[in-house]
Design a protein around this motif. Structure first.
Motif, short mmCIF file in Angstrom:
data_model
loop_
_atom_site.label_atom_id
_atom_site.label_comp_id
_atom_site.label_asym_id
_atom_site.label_seq_id
_atom_site.Cartn_x
_atom_site.Cartn_y
_atom_site.Cartn_z
N GLY A 50 28.28 32.44 39.68
CA GLY A 50 29.49 33.36 39.86
C GLY A 50 28.86 34.53 40.76
O GLY A 50 28.27 35.03 40.33
N VAL A 51 29.47 34.87 41.89
CA VAL A 51 29.24 35.94 42.73
C VAL A 51 30.43 36.93 42.49
O VAL A 51 31.53 36.60 42.51
N VAL A 52 30.00 38.44 42.44
CA VAL A 52 31.12 39.17 42.10
C VAL A 52 32.22 38.87 41.37
O VAL A 52 33.43 38.97 41.49
N THR A 53 31.92 38.45 40.06
CA THR A 53 32.92 37.87 39.04
C THR A 53 32.42 38.72 37.75
O THR A 53 31.06 38.98 37.44
N GLY A 54 33.27 38.61 36.74
CA GLY A 54 33.13 38.92 35.39
C GLY A 54 34.26 38.97 34.59
O GLY A 54 35.42 38.53 34.92
N THR A 55 34.35 39.85 33.48
CA THR A 55 35.41 39.80 32.63
C THR A 55 36.45 40.56 33.34
O THR A 55 37.69 40.48 32.77
N ASP A 56 36.47 41.46 34.26
CA ASP A 56 37.50 41.83 35.03
C ASP A 56 38.48 40.95 35.52
O ASP A 56 39.56 41.19 35.76
N VAL A 57 37.87 39.62 36.03
CA VAL A 57 38.51 38.63 36.63
C VAL A 57 39.51 38.15 35.59
O VAL A 57 40.80 37.89 35.93
N TYR A 58 39.19 37.77 34.47
CA TYR A 58 39.92 36.98 33.42
C TYR A 58 39.00 36.88 31.96
O TYR A 58 37.72 36.89 32.24
N PRO A 59 39.72 36.98 31.03
CA PRO A 59 39.03 36.91 30.05
C PRO A 59 38.06 35.49 29.77
O PRO A 59 38.86 34.57 29.71
N PRO A 60 36.92 35.54 29.62
CA PRO A 60 36.24 34.13 29.33
C PRO A 60 36.27 33.40 28.02
O PRO A 60 36.51 34.48 27.01
N ARG A 61 36.41 32.07 28.06
CA ARG A 61 36.50 31.56 27.17
C ARG A 61 34.97 31.21 26.32
O ARG A 61 34.03 31.74 26.88
N SER A 62 34.92 31.01 25.06
CA SER A 62 33.71 30.63 24.26
C SER A 62 33.08 29.55 24.92
O SER A 62 33.97 28.38 25.06
N PRO A 63 31.86 29.39 25.47
CA PRO A 63 31.20 28.35 25.94
C PRO A 63 30.89 27.29 25.07
O PRO A 63 30.69 27.32 23.97
N ARG A 64 31.17 25.97 25.64
CA ARG A 64 30.93 24.84 24.93
C ARG A 64 29.59 24.25 25.25
O ARG A 64 29.29 23.45 24.74
N HIS A 65 29.11 24.53 26.27
CA HIS A 65 27.81 24.02 26.76
C HIS A 65 26.92 25.26 27.24
O HIS A 65 27.20 26.52 27.59
N ARG A 66 25.83 24.98 27.10
CA ARG A 66 24.69 25.91 27.34
C ARG A 66 23.86 25.70 28.62
O ARG A 66 22.46 25.36 28.76
N ARG A 67 24.38 25.56 29.93
CA ARG A 67 23.77 25.22 31.08
C ARG A 67 23.59 26.45 31.82
O ARG A 67 24.20 27.64 31.71
N PRO A 68 22.49 26.36 32.80
CA PRO A 68 21.96 27.64 33.37
C PRO A 68 22.93 28.30 34.15
O PRO A 68 23.88 27.62 35.05
N VAL A 69 23.19 29.84 34.35
CA VAL A 69 23.99 30.35 34.77
C VAL A 69 23.47 31.49 35.76
O VAL A 69 22.40 32.16 35.09
N LEU A 70 23.95 31.72 36.76
CA LEU A 70 23.42 32.85 37.64
C LEU A 70 24.46 33.78 38.05
O LEU A 70 25.56 33.16 38.61
N LEU A 71 24.63 34.90 37.69
CA LEU A 71 25.49 35.87 38.21
C LEU A 71 24.95 36.98 39.05
O LEU A 71 24.10 37.59 38.76
N VAL A 72 25.90 37.20 40.27
CA VAL A 72 25.30 37.99 41.20
C VAL A 72 26.50 38.92 41.37
O VAL A 72 27.61 38.58 41.61
#
Length: 211
Positions: free
Chosen positions: A125-147
């Motif tokens: 996810g690039v230039v994204t975060g909780t400002d965009v939309y309230p995130p849901r609780s994750p159901r999977h634990r896959r690798p994530v990169l936030l920039v």
């Protein structure tokens, strides 16, 4: 140009291919500006990924549900489904697939990859975060990169970091990278820096072509 069905809607997408056999696949999701407005920069990313051996699919996921600016849960679910169905288009070729998105698309990419029913192997996810939309609780634990951009005044860096903290608390492997002096929209140098980070992430999290 290809099409696929998602929730009764026909979604158009641009498909990019490497010169040889694909190592893996990546679904690329546009932001709130839409595919037509953002196509030049998204095609640059798809081209870079193709040079690294990745097949890419860039869907116009707004065709699954027009953006009304309110984005109630039903509309968000249509977009998530469109992203997940795009993943399946690439997975039908026996490829492992990652999800990438920018701003609104970054939220959809990460939230979809971690949600129930999606088979993406990792997400960016690039230039994204909780400002965009309230995130849901994750159901999977896959690798994530936030920039994020250091000077982003549209999606605040604190919003990206807050989401990263939430994901880590949920045991999701999460990496955060900052683009110095960048705002919400990157210049060419900053975009290239971001693409380098993305290629590294997918090289580390998506295995080679399946037998």
């Amino acid at each position: 140009m290809v099409t696929y069905e998602s929730g009764g809607a026909t979604v158009h997408a641009i498909q990019f291919e490497p010169s040889g056999p694909a190592r893996a696949g990546v679904v690329i999701l546009h932001g709130a500006g839409g595919l037509q407005r953002e196509f030049v920069v998204l095609s640059a990313l798809a081209g870079r990924l193709a040079a690294e051996g990745y097949a890419s699919l860039v869907p116009n996921y707004f065709e699954a549900g027009a953006d009304d600016g309110v984005r109630r849960s039903r509309l968000m679910e249509r977009w998530r489904r469109a992203a997940s169905d795009a993943v399946e288009v690439l997975r039908s070729r026996r490829l492992r697939v990652g999800l990438w998105g920018v701003s609104l698309g970054g939220y959809v990419a990460v939230d979809t990859a971690l949600g129930q029913g999606c088979e993406a192997a990792s997400a960016v996810g690039v230039v994204t975060g909780t400002d965009v939309y309230p995130p849901r609780s994750p159901r999977h634990r896959r690798p994530v990169l936030l920039v994020y951009g250091q000077r982003d005044d549209h999606v605040r860096p604190s919003s990206t970091l807050a989401w990263a903290d939430q994901l880590r608390e949920a045991q999701v492997p999460t990496t955060v990278r900052r683009i110095s002096e960048a705002g919400h929209v990157f210049d060419q140098k900053q975009w290239t820096e971001m693409m380098d980070l993305v290629v590294t992430h997918f090289n580390e999290t998506l295995p080679e072509m399946q037998a």
